[in-house]
Design a protein around this motif. Structure first.
Motif, PDB file in Angstrom:
ATOM      1  N   LEU A 196       1.337   3.030  12.246  1.00  0.00           N
ATOM      2  CA  LEU A 196       0.680   4.375  12.066  1.00  0.00           C
ATOM      3  C   LEU A 196      -0.274   4.686  13.186  1.00  0.00           C
ATOM      4  CD1 LEU A 196       0.348   4.902   8.327  1.00  0.00           C
ATOM      5  CD2 LEU A 196       1.631   6.466   9.945  1.00  0.00           C
ATOM      6  N   SER A 197      -1.111   3.940  13.366  1.00  0.00           N
ATOM      7  CA  SER A 197      -2.283   4.117  14.714  1.00  0.00           C
ATOM      8  C   SER A 197      -1.364   4.175  15.948  1.00  0.00           C
ATOM      9  CB  SER A 197      -2.957   2.837  14.784  1.00  0.00           C
ATOM     10  OG  SER A 197      -3.977   2.871  13.628  1.00  0.00           O
ATOM     11  N   GLU A 218       2.539   7.801   3.783  1.00  0.00           N
ATOM     12  CA  GLU A 218       2.076   8.450   5.101  1.00  0.00           C
ATOM     13  C   GLU A 218       3.091   8.299   6.204  1.00  0.00           C
ATOM     14  OE1 GLU A 218      -1.874   8.668   8.104  1.00  0.00           O
ATOM     15  OE2 GLU A 218      -1.921   7.440   6.165  1.00  0.00           O
ATOM     16  N   ASP A 264       0.953  -1.210   0.106  1.00  0.00           N
ATOM     17  CA  ASP A 264      -0.233   0.027   0.162  1.00  0.00           C
ATOM     18  C   ASP A 264       0.877   1.265   0.062  1.00  0.00           C
ATOM     19  OD1 ASP A 264      -1.631   1.960   0.552  1.00  0.00           O
ATOM     20  OD2 ASP A 264      -3.041   0.723   1.806  1.00  0.00           O
ATOM     21  N   SER A 315       1.583  -4.470  10.890  1.00  0.00           N
ATOM     22  CA  SER A 315       1.127  -3.855   9.782  1.00  0.00           C
ATOM     23  C   SER A 315       1.705  -2.441   9.709  1.00  0.00           C
ATOM     24  CB  SER A 315      -0.038  -3.840   9.244  1.00  0.00           C
ATOM     25  OG  SER A 315      -1.008  -2.740   9.889  1.00  0.00           O
ATOM     26  N   VAL A 373      -0.037   4.469   2.399  1.00  0.00           N
ATOM     27  CA  VAL A 373       0.289   4.035   3.761  1.00  0.00           C
ATOM     28  C   VAL A 373       1.785   4.214   3.953  1.00  0.00           C
ATOM     29  CG1 VAL A 373       0.320   2.377   5.594  1.00  0.00           C
ATOM     30  CG2 VAL A 373      -1.744   2.621   4.198  1.00  0.00           C
ATOM     31  N   THR A 374       2.572   3.685   3.007  1.00  0.00           N
ATOM     32  CA  THR A 374       4.158   3.577   3.026  1.00  0.00           C
ATOM     33  C   THR A 374       4.475   5.230   3.070  1.00  0.00           C
ATOM     34  OG1 THR A 374       4.454   1.683   2.011  1.00  0.00           O
ATOM     35  CG2 THR A 374       6.145   2.969   2.091  1.00  0.00           C
ATOM     36  N   GLN A 411       0.042   0.175   8.913  1.00  0.00           N
ATOM     37  CA  GLN A 411      -1.250   0.750   9.417  1.00  0.00           C
ATOM     38  C   GLN A 411      -1.498   0.848  10.677  1.00  0.00           C
ATOM     39  OE1 GLN A 411      -3.237   2.696   7.170  1.00  0.00           O
ATOM     40  NE2 GLN A 411      -3.899   3.426   9.049  1.00  0.00           N
ATOM     41  N   GLU A 412      -0.917  -0.455  11.613  1.00  0.00           N
ATOM     42  CA  GLU A 412      -1.188  -0.477  12.914  1.00  0.00           C
ATOM     43  C   GLU A 412      -0.003   0.402  13.531  1.00  0.00           C
ATOM     44  OE1 GLU A 412      -2.634  -5.034  13.956  1.00  0.00           O
ATOM     45  OE2 GLU A 412      -0.734  -4.968  12.685  1.00  0.00           O
TER      46      GLU A 412
END
Length: 141
Positions: free
Chosen positions: A58-59, A28, A22, A53, A25-26, A55-56
């Protein structure tokens, strides 16, 4: 680092290349880390160890406490620090916080020892200086 250098560094360092599928996402994540090699290296170390991940991760970065990041990023005289914007310092502080919060949740004794060691001279810390602790049930030493 520029975008390409940062992405290449991330790709070479990450053990699970499929995480980079993705591109949004990378991008970001790299922007959040301000393309700073130290912040990227810290994030990759966590990603590789925890098998989560992008995304995780980043969260986790988004959920770090702003006041704590601000405190850790506060300006002080040190010739070894980058003379960059606060964003670079915040990226390093945020990646450090994600890792330290995980250590605190998974092994309170390790977190206490790290906190203690952060208050003393970091070179050649003698074992005799460290407080005696009993191993936790989960096998910590």
């Amino acid at each position: 680092m520029n975008d390409d250098e940062a992405e290449d560094f991330l790709k070479k360092s990450l053990s699970r290349k499929e995480l980079l599928q993705d591109r949004a996402v990378t991008a970001e994540l790299l922007n959040k880390l301000t393309h700073l090699p130290l912040a990227i290296a810290q994030a990759v170390a966590y990603l590789n160890a925890m098998q989560i991940s992008l995304q995780e991760y980043l969260s986790l970065l988004r959920n770090t406490e702003e006041d704590t990041i601000s405190l850790l990023s506060r300006e002080f005289r040190d010739k070894t620090r980058y003379n960059n914007s606060n964003h670079s310092k915040n990226a390093v502080a945020a990646t450090w916080l994600v890792s330290f919060n995980h250590i605190r949740r998974s092994n309170a004794i390790a977190a206490d020892l790290l906190a203690f060691m952060s208050c003393i001279e970091h070179k050649a810390i003698s074992r005799s200086m460290l407080p005696m602790v009993e191993a936790e049930v989960n096998g910590a030493r």
